[in-house]
Design a protein around this motif. Structure first.
Motif, short mmCIF file in Angstrom:
data_model
loop_
_atom_site.label_atom_id
_atom_site.label_comp_id
_atom_site.label_asym_id
_atom_site.label_seq_id
_atom_site.Cartn_x
_atom_site.Cartn_y
_atom_site.Cartn_z
N PRO A 19 0.82 -1.23 0.00
CA PRO A 19 0.00 0.00 0.00
C PRO A 19 0.85 1.27 0.00
O PRO A 19 0.51 2.25 -0.68
CB PRO A 19 -0.82 -0.12 1.29
N GLN A 20 1.96 1.27 0.75
CA GLN A 20 2.83 2.44 0.77
C GLN A 20 3.52 2.65 -0.58
O GLN A 20 3.68 3.79 -1.03
CB GLN A 20 3.89 2.31 1.86
N LEU A 21 3.94 1.56 -1.19
CA LEU A 21 4.62 1.67 -2.49
C LEU A 21 3.69 2.26 -3.54
O LEU A 21 4.11 3.10 -4.35
CB LEU A 21 5.11 0.29 -2.93
N ILE A 22 2.44 1.84 -3.51
CA ILE A 22 1.45 2.39 -4.45
C ILE A 22 1.22 3.87 -4.14
O ILE A 22 1.18 4.71 -5.05
CB ILE A 22 0.13 1.60 -4.36
N GLU A 23 1.07 4.19 -2.86
CA GLU A 23 0.84 5.58 -2.44
C GLU A 23 1.99 6.49 -2.87
O GLU A 23 1.78 7.65 -3.24
CB GLU A 23 0.68 5.64 -0.92
N SER A 24 3.21 5.98 -2.85
CA SER A 24 4.38 6.80 -3.18
C SER A 24 4.37 7.26 -4.63
O SER A 24 4.99 8.28 -4.98
CB SER A 24 5.67 6.01 -2.92
N GLY A 25 3.69 6.53 -5.49
CA GLY A 25 3.65 6.88 -6.92
C GLY A 25 4.88 6.44 -7.68
O GLY A 25 4.96 6.60 -8.90
N ASP A 26 5.87 5.87 -6.96
CA ASP A 26 7.11 5.42 -7.59
C ASP A 26 7.68 4.28 -6.75
O ASP A 26 8.76 4.38 -6.18
CB ASP A 26 8.12 6.57 -7.69
N GLY A 27 6.91 3.19 -6.67
CA GLY A 27 7.28 2.09 -5.80
C GLY A 27 8.05 1.00 -6.52
O GLY A 27 8.02 0.88 -7.75
N HIS A 28 8.75 0.19 -5.74
CA HIS A 28 9.51 -0.92 -6.32
C HIS A 28 9.63 -2.03 -5.28
O HIS A 28 10.06 -1.79 -4.15
CB HIS A 28 10.90 -0.45 -6.75
N VAL A 29 9.25 -3.24 -5.66
CA VAL A 29 9.45 -4.44 -4.84
C VAL A 29 10.63 -5.21 -5.41
O VAL A 29 10.67 -5.51 -6.60
CB VAL A 29 8.20 -5.34 -4.86
N VAL A 30 11.59 -5.54 -4.54
CA VAL A 30 12.75 -6.33 -4.95
C VAL A 30 12.82 -7.54 -4.02
O VAL A 30 13.08 -7.39 -2.82
CB VAL A 30 14.05 -5.53 -4.87
N ASN A 31 12.59 -8.72 -4.57
CA ASN A 31 12.63 -9.95 -3.78
C ASN A 31 13.82 -10.79 -4.20
O ASN A 31 14.03 -11.04 -5.38
CB ASN A 31 11.33 -10.74 -3.95
N VAL A 32 14.60 -11.21 -3.21
CA VAL A 32 15.83 -11.94 -3.49
C VAL A 32 15.54 -13.44 -3.51
O VAL A 32 15.21 -14.04 -2.48
CB VAL A 32 16.93 -11.62 -2.47
N SER A 33 15.66 -14.03 -4.68
CA SER A 33 15.58 -15.48 -4.85
C SER A 33 17.01 -16.00 -4.82
O SER A 33 17.77 -15.69 -3.91
CB SER A 33 14.86 -15.83 -6.16
N SER A 34 17.43 -16.76 -5.82
CA SER A 34 18.76 -17.35 -5.83
C SER A 34 18.95 -18.06 -7.16
O SER A 34 17.99 -18.26 -7.92
CB SER A 34 18.88 -18.35 -4.68
#
Length: 332
Positions: A129-144
């Motif tokens: 929700p915060q990422l969307i609110e920011s207007g410039d969000g990014h999710v980075v998930n570390v796999s392998s």
């Protein structure tokens, strides 16, 4: 595509007490980004924050990413402490487990999944929700790289990292379909010189002791945490959906794409020493194949069919030989 700026943005980084997480915090602060640095180890976390010098600022938050309620409370606290929504969440925290499937303890399996998979999900959904609110969000998930291929003794780790990859790629598709202002990246590091080996659990039935495991791990780590962080941040800047970290990650990605399911033959040939105690064991060590029970053995062919069966077997052997040769050529 215009590259992303981190100036005056707010990032949340888990597993920030050491390794890639610490290197990410230090790099982001230098770029003018404020960072909420998170880890379960208070002392290591405070060391990271003390090292973070730049135009941005870092704050320490100690909690367990496997605790869903704690993660959601953390998201609320970050919003209040910094007075702005988060722009970036990097779900980096992770642990390892070496165990054979038939001997692995459920409590170890659940411990790893709680951190490596559920921790990623909690972090993503608590901050979305915060990422969307920011207007410039990014999710980075570390796999392998173990989210692209599997190996012996790593079934739990593979399960978590494949799950992170699937979850993250699905999230990216959803954000694009809904036209929401959130980019999504999945990171696949190869061998990175971090403390994950020390925090990993090694089942007694795995056939190797801690010293041997640490020695093997040190030999396969090709990339420094600082280099890994630089690659990840560059990938974020350019909104890359998949970020490969290290030469081994690129090699394994190419191998899996080229060989398909046949990569398992190569992985078995290279990693089989792990199944027999010493990581320094010679790869030429013979392995006796388990014989099927007598009831499962094929019936002896009728005399008239002997030549036909022989020709078919020879053809299959020739095809298998060609496939093995192709796999060896592709891997080289």
């Amino acid at each position: 595509m215009k590259s992303k700026s981190f100036q005056n943005k707010l990032a949340v980084v888990t597993g920030a007490g050491s390794g890639i997480g610490r290197a990410l915090v230090l790099d982001l602060v230098l770029r003018g980004c404020d960072v909420a640095a998170c880890d379960v180890q208070q002392q290591a976390l405070e060391e990271t924050v003390a090292l973070a010098v730049g135009s941005g600022k870092a704050r320490a938050y100690c909690f367990d990413v496997a605790d869903r309620a704690a993660f959601y409370q953390h998201a609320d606290r970050i919003r209040g402490d910094f007075g702005q929504p988060a722009n970036l969440i990097i779900n980096n925290a992770g642990v390892g487990l070496g165990a054979r499937v038939r001997e692995m303890r459920w409590e170890d399996f659940e411990w790893l999944m709680g951190i490596n998979f559920w921790g990623v999900c909690y972090g993503t959904q608590a901050f979305l929700p915060q990422l969307i609110e920011s207007g410039d969000g990014h999710v980075v998930n570390v796999s392998s790289i173990y989210g692209m291929i599997s190996g012996p003794l790593t079934s739990a780790y593979n399960a978590a990292k494949f799950a992170v990859r699937g979850y993250t790629e699905s999230l990216r598709i959803e954000m694009l379909a809904e036209k929401l202002p959130v980019q999504v990246s999945c990171v696949h590091p190869g061998g990175i010189r971090t403390n994950i080996a020390k925090s990993s659990r090694l089942d007694a039935g795995a056939g190797m002791d801690r010293a041997d495991f640490d020695k093997w791990f040190s030999r396969i780590t090709l990339t420094s945490p600082e280099k890994a962080a630089a690659i990840i941040i560059n990938g974020i800047r350019h909104n890359r959906p998949r970020i490969l970290v290290g030469p081994d990650a690129h090699l394994i990605d190419a191998m899996q794409r080229t060989l398909g399911i046949r990569y398992q033959w190569l992985a078995g040939a290279l990693l089989n020493p792990l199944m027999f105690g010493k990581s320094s064991a010679p790869q030429s060590r013979p392995v006796a194949a388990a014989q099927p029970p007598a009831a499962a053995m094929p019936a002896r062919p009728a005399p008239g069919a002997a030549k036909k069966t022989s020709r078919a077997g020879a053809g299959r052997a020739k095809s298998a030989g060609r496939a093995q040769a192709e796999a060896e050529n592709d891997a080289g």
